[in-house]
Scaffold this motif. Structure first.
Motif, PDB file in Angstrom:
ATOM      1  N   GLY A   1      59.236  51.493   5.109  1.00  0.00           N
ATOM      2  CA  GLY A   1      59.461  51.587   3.672  1.00  0.00           C
ATOM      3  C   GLY A   1      58.259  52.135   2.940  1.00  0.00           C
ATOM      4  N   ALA A   2      57.471  52.977   3.622  1.00  0.00           N
ATOM      5  CA  ALA A   2      56.271  53.559   3.030  1.00  0.00           C
ATOM      6  C   ALA A   2      56.646  54.772   2.187  1.00  0.00           C
ATOM      7  N   CYS A   3      56.302  54.728   0.910  1.00  0.00           N
ATOM      8  CA  CYS A   3      56.697  55.799  -0.007  1.00  0.00           C
ATOM      9  C   CYS A   3      55.528  56.662  -0.468  1.00  0.00           C
ATOM     10  N   GLY A   4      54.328  56.437   0.117  1.00  0.00           N
ATOM     11  CA  GLY A   4      53.186  57.286  -0.190  1.00  0.00           C
ATOM     12  C   GLY A   4      53.223  58.560   0.645  1.00  0.00           C
ATOM     13  N   PRO A   5      52.121  59.281   0.745  1.00  0.00           N
ATOM     14  CA  PRO A   5      52.104  60.520   1.508  1.00  0.00           C
ATOM     15  C   PRO A   5      52.431  60.279   2.984  1.00  0.00           C
ATOM     16  N   SER A   6      53.256  61.152   3.559  1.00  0.00           N
ATOM     17  CA  SER A   6      53.528  61.080   4.995  1.00  0.00           C
ATOM     18  C   SER A   6      53.555  62.488   5.555  1.00  0.00           C
ATOM     19  N   ALA A   7      53.041  62.629   6.786  1.00  0.00           N
ATOM     20  CA  ALA A   7      52.961  63.957   7.387  1.00  0.00           C
ATOM     21  C   ALA A   7      52.620  63.844   8.858  1.00  0.00           C
ATOM     22  N   SER A   8      52.907  64.921   9.574  1.00  0.00           N
ATOM     23  CA  SER A   8      52.398  65.084  10.931  1.00  0.00           C
ATOM     24  C   SER A   8      51.338  66.170  10.879  1.00  0.00           C
ATOM     25  N   LEU A   9      50.097  65.789  11.120  1.00  0.00           N
ATOM     26  CA  LEU A   9      48.998  66.753  11.103  1.00  0.00           C
ATOM     27  C   LEU A   9      48.778  67.258  12.521  1.00  0.00           C
ATOM     28  N   THR A  10      48.778  68.565  12.688  1.00  0.00           N
ATOM     29  CA  THR A  10      48.731  69.147  14.026  1.00  0.00           C
ATOM     30  C   THR A  10      47.472  69.973  14.210  1.00  0.00           C
TER      31      THR A  10
END
Length: 431
Positions: free
Chosen positions: A161-170
């Protein structure tokens, strides 16, 4: 903009680690993983996940006896790749240890950064074969939505339920460390209060093994798997592909204090650079790696003499190990001769995007337990004056650890973690 060399560490919010989880070839929890490292147990063996008998490399470090049903319902596990399963499982372990509860008020201040450069490799390979052999009707309706490298970050955010920034950094093999470092910056500069960060990968597939073997990156000691990965040994002949995940809960120190969280360690330094030199080879003078180490030290307000242990990238390849030794000698000076430097890849294999996160967890454990894990198979060291912790773990009073991660394409990420000191904060110290 990110951190700039020269800014004052005291101007930034402190970041602590309150939870960590691991799914690895040598253990399915942090405790199992750490016990295996200290005991010097190798997770490298003949590949069992598929028929590798016709491949030039037939060994790897696979995750063994993992049951996704322990962590998620079948309706979830069947639609996601095994790499995403590992990431979700490790995140659940970390969040449970941190005793983190995300409610509506906190949710916008919680983010997820999870690196995965290969992405859902197994699912993509298997689906491609199905399409070729059985046609379009064999392709899962979930494939399009779950086949990207961002899948793990998305699934973890959805579950938490995390609504802050989310990403996959490659950033290739540095992806896990990059994700943790960039997550730390978000907390330091007030964008988030909590970040669930790390890396996950399940790259031991027929395609990836064949491809890495074709470019002569992998060890070909098929008859002696446990001795195949030989970081810093003169007889090394390549790395061993591995699978797994490491996830950490990072928190702003005051936020952790307010909720009574147990602090495992403090994340204080991060340096990221690019060689811009070659597709696979490190810069011959190690310019990028040296600069990443120096930035990490400066960002943490530390000097070379403050470093007590280095968890090295140590891949067991000819160029990486030689370049990393030279860089450590230059950056740390005489300190490099006084402290242990080891590579846990000698036991876990190279987990690609998962490796930087798993190795940071090992670094935290080294601080907490006063033991540094060994480098297996380092019998004739490249540099005889350095302590590579050959074969057997060593007791070592450790306050500050540097953890190095370097990737193809010249991506460099260095993290520094230290024992939690309570001045300026009263968050609970982990025993």
């Amino acid at each position: 903009m990110g951190f700039q060399v020269g800014s004052e560490p005291q101007d930034r919010r402190r970041v602590v680690i309150t939870g960590h989880g691991a799914i690895t070839p040598v253990g399915l929890t942090v405790d199992e993983f750490w016990a295996s490292l200290v005991d010097g147990r190798s997770g490298i063996s003949d590949i069992k996940g598929f028929d590798a008998s016709d491949l030039p490399v037939r060994i790897g470090a696979e995750v063994k006896e993992f049951d996704p049903g322990v962590y998620m319902p079948h309706k979830v596990s069947r639609r996601i790749d095994v790499s995403t399963q590992y990431g979700v499982a490790a995140a659940m372990q970390a969040v449970q240890q941190a005793k983190l509860e995300v409610d509506e008020e906190l949710a916008p201040r919680v983010g997820v950064y999870v690196g995965s450069s290969a992405g859902p490799a197994t699912m993509t390979y298997d689906t491609t074969i199905k399409l070729h052999e059985r046609g379009a009707r064999s392709v899962s309706p979930f494939f399009f939505a779950t086949s990207g490298s961002e899948s793990s970050a998305g699934e973890i955010a959805l579950w938490l339920g995390a609504c802050g920034p989310s990403a996959s950094l490659t950033t290739a093999c540095a992806s896990g460390a990059t994700s943790i470092g960039e997550a730390m910056r978000l907390i330091q500069f007030g964008v988030a209060d909590v970040m669930v960060a790390g890396g996950t990968e399940a790259p031991v597939t027929r395609l990836n093994i064949a491809a890495a073997a074709a470019c002569r990156a992998l060890s070909r000691r098929n008859d002696d798997p446990a001795r195949a990965c030989r970081p810093f040994d003169k007889d090394r002949d390549g790395f061993v592909m591995g699978a797994g995940a490491g996830i950490l809960v990072l928190e702003e120190a005051e936020h952790a204090r307010r909720r009574g969280a147990r602090v495992l360690a403090e994340l204080v330094g991060y340096g990221a650079t690019t060689d811009a030199y070659h597709l696979t080879a490190p810069h011959p003078e190690g310019l990028g790696t040296k600069r990443a180490m120096r930035i990490a030290l400066e960002s943490g307000g530390l000097r070379p003499e403050d470093v007590d242990y280095v968890n090295a990238h140590g891949t067991s390849t000819e160029l990486n190990d030689k370049s990393e030794i030279a860089a450590l000698r230059d950056v740390l000076g005489e300190r490099a001769l006084q402290i242990p430097i080891s590579s846990t890849k000698s036991m876990t294999g190279h987990l690609i995007s998962g490796t930087g996160a798993v190795e940071l967890i090992a670094s935290v454990q080294a601080i907490r337990h006063g033991v540094v894990p060994p480098t297996l198979n380092c019998e004739v060291p490249e540099d005889a004056r350095l302590n590579f912790v050959p074969s057997v773990a060593q007791k070592w009073d450790t306050d500050v650890v540097m953890s190095n991660s370097f990737g193809f394409g010249g991506h460099n990420a260095v993290l520094i973690v230290r024992r939690w000191e309570q001045e300026g904060s009263s968050a609970t110290h982990a025993a």
